[in-house]
Enzyme design. Sequence first.
Site, PDB file in Angstrom:
ATOM      1  N   ARG A   1       1.232  -1.273   0.083  1.00 34.41           N
ATOM      2  CA  ARG A   1      -0.403  -0.167   0.421  1.00 34.41           C
ATOM      3  C   ARG A   1       0.754   1.455  -0.066  1.00 34.41           C
ATOM      4  O   ARG A   1       0.320   2.105  -0.618  1.00 34.41           O
ATOM      5  CB  ARG A   1      -0.633   0.067   0.915  1.00 34.41           C
ATOM      6  CG  ARG A   1      -2.067  -0.975   1.354  1.00 34.41           C
ATOM      7  CD  ARG A   1      -2.784  -1.166   0.669  1.00 34.41           C
ATOM      8  NE  ARG A   1      -3.542  -2.525  -0.103  1.00 34.41           N
ATOM      9  CZ  ARG A   1      -3.307  -3.513  -0.444  1.00 34.41           C
ATOM     10  NH1 ARG A   1      -2.331  -3.965  -0.536  1.00 34.41           N
ATOM     11  NH2 ARG A   1      -4.633  -4.342  -0.390  1.00 34.41           N
TER      12      ARG A   1
ATOM     13  N   GLU B   1       1.689   1.695  -3.031  1.00 36.49           N
ATOM     14  CA  GLU B   1       0.493   2.227  -4.072  1.00 36.49           C
ATOM     15  C   GLU B   1       0.809   3.889  -4.313  1.00 36.49           C
ATOM     16  O   GLU B   1       0.359   4.224  -5.256  1.00 36.49           O
ATOM     17  CB  GLU B   1      -0.151   1.449  -3.879  1.00 36.49           C
ATOM     18  CG  GLU B   1      -1.987   2.264  -4.174  1.00 36.49           C
ATOM     19  CD  GLU B   1      -3.081   0.728  -3.825  1.00 36.49           C
ATOM     20  OE1 GLU B   1      -2.287  -0.263  -4.862  1.00 36.49           O
ATOM     21  OE2 GLU B   1      -4.093   1.500  -3.479  1.00 36.49           O
TER      22      GLU B   1
ATOM     23  N   SER C   1      13.791  15.360   3.072  1.00 33.61           N
ATOM     24  CA  SER C   1      14.634  14.654   3.218  1.00 33.61           C
ATOM     25  C   SER C   1      14.488  12.800   3.835  1.00 33.61           C
ATOM     26  O   SER C   1      13.477  13.171   4.947  1.00 33.61           O
ATOM     27  CB  SER C   1      15.692  15.220   4.582  1.00 33.61           C
ATOM     28  OG  SER C   1      16.771  13.997   5.162  1.00 33.61           O
TER      29      SER C   1
END
Lengths: 145, 145, 145, 145, 145, 145, 145, 145, 145, 145
Positions: free
Chosen positions: F86, F89, F112
């Site tokens: 996920r 994704e 960063s």
Amino acid sequence: MIPEITQKLLAAKKAKGISFADLEKILGRDEVWIAAVIYRQASASEEEAKKLIEALGLGGIYVQELTEPSVKGLGPVVPTDPLIYRFYEIMQVYGMPIKEVIHEKFGDGIMSAIDFTLDVEKEEDPKGDRVKVIMNGKFLPYKKW
Amino acid sequence: MIPEITQKLLAAKKAKGISFADLEKILGRDEVWIAAVIYRQASASEEEAKKLIEALGLGGIYVQELTEPSVKGLGPVVPTDPLIYRFYEIMQVYGMPIKEVIHEKFGDGIMSAIDFTLDVEKEEDPKGDRVKVIMNGKFLPYKKW
Amino acid sequence: MIPEITQKLLAAKKAKGISFADLEKILGRDEVWIAAVIYRQASASEEEAKKLIEALGLGGIYVQELTEPSVKGLGPVVPTDPLIYRFYEIMQVYGMPIKEVIHEKFGDGIMSAIDFTLDVEKEEDPKGDRVKVIMNGKFLPYKKW
Amino acid sequence: MIPEITQKLLAAKKAKGISFADLEKILGRDEVWIAAVIYRQASASEEEAKKLIEALGLGGIYVQELTEPSVKGLGPVVPTDPLIYRFYEIMQVYGMPIKEVIHEKFGDGIMSAIDFTLDVEKEEDPKGDRVKVIMNGKFLPYKKW
Amino acid sequence: MIPEITQKLLAAKKAKGISFADLEKILGRDEVWIAAVIYRQASASEEEAKKLIEALGLGGIYVQELTEPSVKGLGPVVPTDPLIYRFYEIMQVYGMPIKEVIHEKFGDGIMSAIDFTLDVEKEEDPKGDRVKVIMNGKFLPYKKW
Amino acid sequence: MIPEITQKLLAAKKAKGISFADLEKILGRDEVWIAAVIYRQASASEEEAKKLIEALGLGGIYVQELTEPSVKGLGPVVPTDPLIYRFYEIMQVYGMPIKEVIHEKFGDGIMSAIDFTLDVEKEEDPKGDRVKVIMNGKFLPYKKW
Amino acid sequence: MIPEITQKLLAAKKAKGISFADLEKILGRDEVWIAAVIYRQASASEEEAKKLIEALGLGGIYVQELTEPSVKGLGPVVPTDPLIYRFYEIMQVYGMPIKEVIHEKFGDGIMSAIDFTLDVEKEEDPKGDRVKVIMNGKFLPYKKW
Amino acid sequence: MIPEITQKLLAAKKAKGISFADLEKILGRDEVWIAAVIYRQASASEEEAKKLIEALGLGGIYVQELTEPSVKGLGPVVPTDPLIYRFYEIMQVYGMPIKEVIHEKFGDGIMSAIDFTLDVEKEEDPKGDRVKVIMNGKFLPYKKW
Amino acid sequence: MIPEITQKLLAAKKAKGISFADLEKILGRDEVWIAAVIYRQASASEEEAKKLIEALGLGGIYVQELTEPSVKGLGPVVPTDPLIYRFYEIMQVYGMPIKEVIHEKFGDGIMSAIDFTLDVEKEEDPKGDRVKVIMNGKFLPYKKW
Amino acid sequence: MIPEITQKLLAAKKAKGISFADLEKILGRDEVWIAAVIYRQASASEEEAKKLIEALGLGGIYVQELTEPSVKGLGPVVPTDPLIYRFYEIMQVYGMPIKEVIHEKFGDGIMSAIDFTLDVEKEEDPKGDRVKVIMNGKFLPYKKW
């Protein structure tokens, strides 16, 4: 890459000095299919497995394993072995032409790789012997629903 | 993916209502090889190219291109088309068994994919017609030096 | 990624305000199969293609193309679209468990993706509606030879 | 590829001669889910794990491991096993058509692969038995914010 | 890589000198979600799409396209852009630690990326401003069946 | 994939029945960072390592290893585990929108992933608890030279 | 692969007969950074962009584009160009040794590629001139939290 | 990933409390090169190997191995370790600009990665120390023939 | 894949009926190098480019482009064209043996592919003509520092 | 990557202080071919295997293995070792030019990598010794059928 049972069976086959052609006679199955069983790409009946294990002079401990449906597919995404690569190359070069011809002869669908047989024959030729590979798969038309 | 000339020739073939089997008779070459020429995976002689272009009812502008050695190989690393994928699968599943059998019959070497022919035949069968693919390649033994 | 004809047909479908469910009634075919024809993943008969094109209010120029066996497979190796990826994930997570269960129920072989149908149903549920996907494929036992 | 605990449990299952259907009755859970627990793709409650381990005739040492959330996903990027590959192919060929139909029926969102069940059924058929795979996942609409 | 409509909308946004923060006020939706609509990774309602298009000083021709569920996922398998890559790196480095902590807090399941919001905030800091990314997704426990 | 030391420490943690939240109190460090140390994705000071090892009831032999900068990054190119996927994704779907918003708020540069913290919180919700992931990284503007 | 604006600017640079060293003097910025701006891997201030466009004898239409943060990263996963590949090779061969030395000198952390400069110098040498590439990046220690 | 000999030598180095800077003085070679020998990316002379092995307090059994030309290249195609990845990123972002500048200064050719040295220096800076990496490779012009 | 200028030059070469061997005489450069210039894998001097363009009966507009250092490397990661693939295969099969022999003869280092020539010769043979490819590259020993 | 038998044979060769050039004299075969046998990329006759094993001072247990056709191809898809990579680079850069020249000299077909020899020679040169690699493969014209 090569399963342990395959290595054991091939070693026994070599030690026995028995050929795939010999096994073909003993099992009443094609030598390519027998090689596929040894490489765990096909599953044998218990009777076939017993005949094979016996022919190789091994004990029965391998019988059950040879009857199980295995996780199939043997190699890297693109094979590096030259003999096997040639089949990849044939698919790359002749895949689309074969597709055209099959669709013209049969309509939309595929050649099954499951209801399928594959023979390897040696064709003697004075200019150099030839390898003949005969694939025979059921045509499966796309079902509409 | 499909070269422009291929699309033009296939469209003309469709418009003409001519089959690969018809082209086989006109050119005196196998239909798979003719499909390979159309897909620019094989190169024709000028005479063959002329016959083909004429049979498709097209002008001569395509003749020269069909005679040139092309950059071969048509598709993605692993084909997604189910018909073509089955040939990839056959290589994955039966590649090593075939290798064993060929080495036993012929020694160390390969089946050539260049000195090679490929036929597609329809085998009628009441339980469902079958596709027969016959590959025939010269055995090339590894040279030692 | 999406073929031009698909874009044309989907735009016409939107302009007409016609749903896949409507098309299902007109063609007498399942909506998923019709969507597959539009995406050029399935080929229609001439009659089916005509009905579809007419229903979308388009001219006949697309009919022939919809009847041709296409090069199938739509996307990248691993899909990035979340809806489609979930089917990839189901294969990654449940592939081996499904394999075990199918082999136990049927023996060594596969579920055909060709002699195959796929339905999508909406299951209303007060806790959130559910998507039901029903796949139905012929079991193909491995042929021995 | 296959975790050690999976191999142990499958071997015990075979030795016991117990089927997934039997385990379904003992655990009161679907056989595919049980196979997923064995493959460490799903986690059981302690009670479920105990029942399973007992049914397989094994000692309790495996119980805890079966209750832990595992790292899921079993295989290579593109599966080579033909049975599993067919699910990859279905995603490649029917992924976009399914997406269209789901969006039309439900709006923008996905079928959950977590709030999800999967059944495998055998449909007897004189022309060849059929595999029925029923997926049932909650529709998750995209949240806006 | 970047869809045409996205380029058009971003150019209009620049020409208008309007910021995502401005659009947030006009639409009553978060700026990240609005950027996702512009990149065709989220779909707007017709009303939202109209407001957006109007705010950008464009004609209504884009409205419908912005309301359609799109094919999502924007880039290469591993992103090369340094800003986006850092999110890939976070997943590579902290993925497993996050997984452990989520499983301990919630049990076996996942954070939804669909029932999900994502905010980007600027945290002023004399040693260098900081980017705060807040993800908020529903926990989805694995369903057993 | 999971380093041996990680397996040892997680087993000890389970045996001790100690949670990441407990470790957070003992070390005075966030639980995600502690999980990252255990997975060898972060390095502890000697004092922190000692406290951690002691809390897990282990001997000092692991202390030094936990203080060493490790080779970071835990998994395959595209993760198959659904929880970790996920995050992949989110990067695929929201990567470009986040990039637009960060550039608008901060100019050209990145967040960063080194001068960076990550918290996981549980947000109780009657409609289903929610996972909150808060990333906080220093904005690094591109230096010109 | 190479953006259109880059091709335009490089063509103008060639037509003008102006070198990167000349541009360095005009802009007061390093030639590598200027080349990065031209390749859209770095963004210029409006003033810098104007000077650059003017120096190349072009109209102002390119100015705005050069000031925008771009999607960075120019090439294939493994570069095929021999000059660029050598930098990939240096990372493959010397990556781990550099990592060891940096960790010993600085502790756990990285060399920033954002707060970073890169110079290319020509070192004349009778045995063959040498390319000197000087990278200078801020050390970023891993933050603990 | 990390060869056994490398692990042994690094452990001995840690046990001895000896730094790369110390080894630099003992061998009269740069610390990066010495780290490369330890990682089996460079081969030492017998004398150098002996000095190194002795300095690490080990027996002579490693000497011969350190003198052999090794199979070089340490990692995955795209590195996941953040420190090493930054060098990949520099190549992705600055590869083409460096190429332009080198070609302008030297003509068509490359910087050798074989006739090549690489130094890592610490540049103290009140705003944060900096890592300086100096690469120095012979320019190799393309030979014409 | 094939640059436009390459297609133009090859078409002109075909139209002129001029061979690489002819061009070799006109330019005083090897035919492989000339083919490499045409494929934009090598850069010519202005004089060489003029001679080449003139020999092909083209106008001067191509001269400058042929003198520029290009982005080199022509194809997919693993070539599909059978002729080119054989060179990939040679590297896969004989790469390590060649490495052993070169290290034994020369020590640690490489054969340069830059200070390098490559000739293709036809060796007539009654059993079938042979292709002779002669590579000649400077040995570059690894520099120590 | 390197087979166990190869490691054993190379260690024995080193211990014996015998060179490939020595083995060339003993076996009457080229040193590259002998190295290929040792790396299991070529198969020896029983007599050749015996001579080799004896020359290396080893017992006969390795003889049979050296006579078997092996699974060929030694490395990753793109090699990371600089010496081997240069051959990959030559294929990337000069592949298409070589293809053009071979087709012009021989017609459509390939250079065999099976009916093939490969020699490595040292060419002494005051400006730096040179590696000469001579490949010699039978030209195989595409068969028409």
